[in-house]
Write a protein that holds these residues in place. Structure first.
Motif, PDB file in Angstrom:
ATOM      1  N   GLU A 240       0.892  -1.029  -0.070  1.00 49.79           N
ATOM      2  CA  GLU A 240       0.100   0.057  -0.034  1.00 49.79           C
ATOM      3  C   GLU A 240       0.830   1.279   0.019  1.00 49.79           C
ATOM      4  N   VAL A 241       0.590   2.294  -0.857  1.00 52.76           N
ATOM      5  CA  VAL A 241       1.231   3.446  -1.002  1.00 52.76           C
ATOM      6  C   VAL A 241       0.421   4.370  -0.296  1.00 52.76           C
ATOM      7  N   GLN A 242       1.118   5.198   0.626  1.00 58.01           N
ATOM      8  CA  GLN A 242       0.445   6.136   1.338  1.00 58.01           C
ATOM      9  C   GLN A 242       1.358   7.465   1.345  1.00 58.01           C
ATOM     10  N   GLY A 243       0.634   8.547   1.738  1.00 55.66           N
ATOM     11  CA  GLY A 243       1.356   9.794   2.202  1.00 55.66           C
ATOM     12  C   GLY A 243       0.216  11.006   2.013  1.00 55.66           C
ATOM     13  N   PHE A 260      -3.461  10.183   1.829  1.00 51.74           N
ATOM     14  CA  PHE A 260      -4.042   9.277   0.856  1.00 51.74           C
ATOM     15  C   PHE A 260      -3.431   7.995   0.815  1.00 51.74           C
ATOM     16  N   SER A 261      -4.266   7.031   0.573  1.00 44.29           N
ATOM     17  CA  SER A 261      -3.902   5.548   0.353  1.00 44.29           C
ATOM     18  C   SER A 261      -4.120   4.997  -0.987  1.00 44.29           C
ATOM     19  N   LEU A 267      -8.092   4.352  -5.207  1.00 43.92           N
ATOM     20  CA  LEU A 267      -7.392   5.394  -4.176  1.00 43.92           C
ATOM     21  C   LEU A 267      -8.264   6.111  -3.288  1.00 43.92           C
ATOM     22  N   TYR A 268      -7.897   6.083  -2.161  1.00 38.94           N
ATOM     23  CA  TYR A 268      -8.633   6.622  -0.900  1.00 38.94           C
ATOM     24  C   TYR A 268      -8.101   7.899  -0.179  1.00 38.94           C
ATOM     25  N   TYR A 269      -8.592   8.699   0.392  1.00 40.18           N
ATOM     26  CA  TYR A 269      -8.086   9.673   1.349  1.00 40.18           C
ATOM     27  C   TYR A 269      -8.914   9.714   2.658  1.00 40.18           C
ATOM     28  N   LYS A 276      -6.746   5.067   9.137  1.00 38.90           N
ATOM     29  CA  LYS A 276      -7.139   4.025   8.042  1.00 38.90           C
ATOM     30  C   LYS A 276      -8.417   3.376   8.317  1.00 38.90           C
ATOM     31  N   ASP A 277      -9.105   3.830   9.395  1.00 42.28           N
ATOM     32  CA  ASP A 277     -10.435   3.308   9.741  1.00 42.28           C
ATOM     33  C   ASP A 277     -11.262   3.370   8.452  1.00 42.28           C
TER      34      ASP A 277
END
Length: 541
Positions: A240-243, A260-261, A267-269, A276-277
């Protein structure tokens, strides 16, 4: 004349081919879902499709209007298509109906006109088949321009009115991409280098910082780059890429920072800090139904807080800025990480297969004419003695060693002048300007243009060019990319005892000309942070 795979032909022969192939064209089929079925129709609306002559061109509208409201069919058109389609209106020309802004997807077996630009503004028009890929078109342009063949050449889709651009993947259909452009938009293809195209598959690459990547497997928190790429390609253990990214709110010019994840599902924010719930994750975009573009002039067009913007453009958005999902990174490293992850999530193993095929093409022996160049190994060479009237093969091993040492000493004496300062009589206007013939020399371009050119061709370690200095009229500048930043090194000419030399370190290391300076730093790092690996070049189409 038959061409390579993809069926290219010069646009100059398009008119003659239209005259010859007009009688072979059959009635066009309406694409599925483009309005009605092929059997349905009003019996009172013109002749049935079976009575149409096969040479009769038929214009199909993409709208879903009932037959009673359709425009009259082109029954008065000649049987042979107009050989000069550029004189016709695009809305009434059956030949141009499959070009940009036309109706329906590209049809197999038909030819399409594609115009490609170079970075200097020159262009070339090619007539290609519907299945022509970006890699095939690049190979054709490499042959036409006599450029050095490698896998770093790329076809870039550029939307100037939106300030968006992206590099087409090797397997993408050029005609299919062009058919999605809106009619009248300032969109084009650009043929140029992209050294970062397959940098993510290099073993020494470090595109994914540990702080931005979290693995689904708890045991693989600190993975090597190759293992991480393998997990990206493996749908069962996807990292998972996140930042943090800046997001432009819909309908407003305000930018807001969100966490964002990027997951396999999209793609989610987070609406609550870095949580990350599932209750706090908001779905943002589906990458499988979108293209990802770089934003080239973000502050001017969209008011981005930094220059490291990118855009997610859904397929359904054809024109205008409405529907564009604009994002902005804090630095170039973060943006590069996100863009590489988007490519891996979107194309997966197809992207890796493109890289393998590119590597296989480089390993193939070069061909010149009908026969290939013959490779000569060291085991096929024999020692010869040419001191007498006729040559003879030296069979004594000790004599062979003596002859080799003598030849080495003679070679060193011949080539000593190449790596020493030239004599006063050797200085000439020709030797002083010989660097102008090199592809890495770009003349008098500004510092800003240099950084943009290197940025467009890939922020990879070792990308460089040499230019004239704007501040010092007699000096030059070596511009080099290292750690995704462009650095500039001043090269000053100097004269000592009537001999001219060039130096970057106040005379401690001297070079007879700029060619020698570049060749030395392609082998040795010297005072530079890395060796010179790739030179920026622009070809004229």
């Amino acid at each position: 004349m038959p061409g390579p795979a993809g069926g290219w032909r010069d646009a100059a022969g398009a008119a003659d081919d239209a005259m010859d192939g007009g009688a072979q064209q059959s009635g066009l089929r309406e694409p599925p879902g483009a309005g009605g079925t092929e059997q349905e129709g009003d019996a009172g609306e013109g002749p049935p499709a079976a009575d149409l002559r096969r040479s009769q061109p038929l214009f199909i509208h993409g709208s879903s209007r009932p037959p009673a409201e359709e425009e009259p069919r082109a029954s008065s058109l000649p049987c042979i298509p107009n050989p000069f389609p550029e004189l016709c209106s695009p809305s009434n020309s059956p030949i141009l109906s499959s070009l940009p802004g036309g109706q329906g997807p590209p049809r197999e077996g038909t030819c399409h006109l594609v115009k490609v630009f170079s970075e200097d503004g020159s262009c070339r028009s090619l007539e290609v088949s519907a299945g022509t890929t970006a890699r095939q078109l690049c190979e054709m342009l490499v042959q036409r321009t006599h450029a050095l063949h490698d896998h770093s050449w790329a076809l870039v889709e550029l939307h100037q009115h939106l300030a968006l651009e992206r590099c087409l993947e090797d397997h993408e259909s050029v005609v299919e991409v062009q058919s999605a452009w809106p009619l009248g938009a300032d969109s084009r293809f650009v043929f140029r280098k992209n050294f970062a195209k397959y940098e993510l598959f290099k073993s020494n690459a470090s595109l994914f910082p540990e702080v931005m990547v979290s693995s689904c497997l708890e045991a693989n928190k600190s993975m090597a780059h190759s293992e991480l790429i393998q997990n990206f390609l493996n749908s069962g253990s996807c990292p998972e890429v996140q930042g943090f990214l800046q997001l432009r709110e819909a309908g407003r010019k305000v930018w807001k920072r969100f966490y964002f994840s990027l997951r396999r599902s999209g793609l989610y924010y987070s609406t609550k800090g870095t949580s990350k719930d599932p209750r706090h994750l908001q779905y943002f975009a589906d990458l499988t139904e979108s293209n990802i573009y770089y934003v080239t002039q973000g502050k001017k067009h969209y008011g981005t807080p930094t220059e490291f913007g990118f855009c997610i453009k859904p397929y359904k958005v054809r024109s205008g800025t409405k529907g564009l999902k604009l994002l902005c990174s804090e630095d170039e490293q973060s943006r590069t990480c996100w863009m590489a992850a988007f490519r891996l999530f979107k194309y997966g193993m197809q992207l890796y297969r493109n890289y393998q095929q590119a590597q296989a093409r480089l390993s193939q022996p070069p061909w010149i004419g009908p026969t290939a160049l013959r490779s000569v190994s060291d085991n096929a060479l024999v020692a010869m003695d040419f001191s007498g009237c006729t040559g003879r093969v030296i069979e004594n091993p000790s004599e062979v060693l003596t002859a080799a040492l003598e030849e080495a000493q003679a070679w060193r004496k011949k080539t000593t002048h190449r790596y020493s300062l030239p004599a006063a009589c050797q200085t000439s206007p020709l030797s002083a300007a010989i660097h102008r013939t090199q592809p890495w020399f770009h003349g008098r371009i500004s510092r800003e243009d240099t950084q943009q050119l290197i940025g467009r061709q890939g922020l990879v370690d070792g990308v460089f060019l040499v230019r004239e200095s704007q501040r010092n009229p007699k000096g030059f500048v070596l511009s080099l990319c290292h750690l995704q930043k462009v650095k500039h090194y001043l090269i000053l000419p100097s004269e000592e005892e009537g001999r001219l030399y060039f130096t970057m370190d106040d005379g401690q290391t001297r070079f007879a000309d700029l060619i020698q300076l570049v060749e030395f730093h392609q082998i040795n790092r010297g005072i530079l942070p890395c060796k010179l690996r790739h030179y920026c070049t622009c070809v004229a189409l």
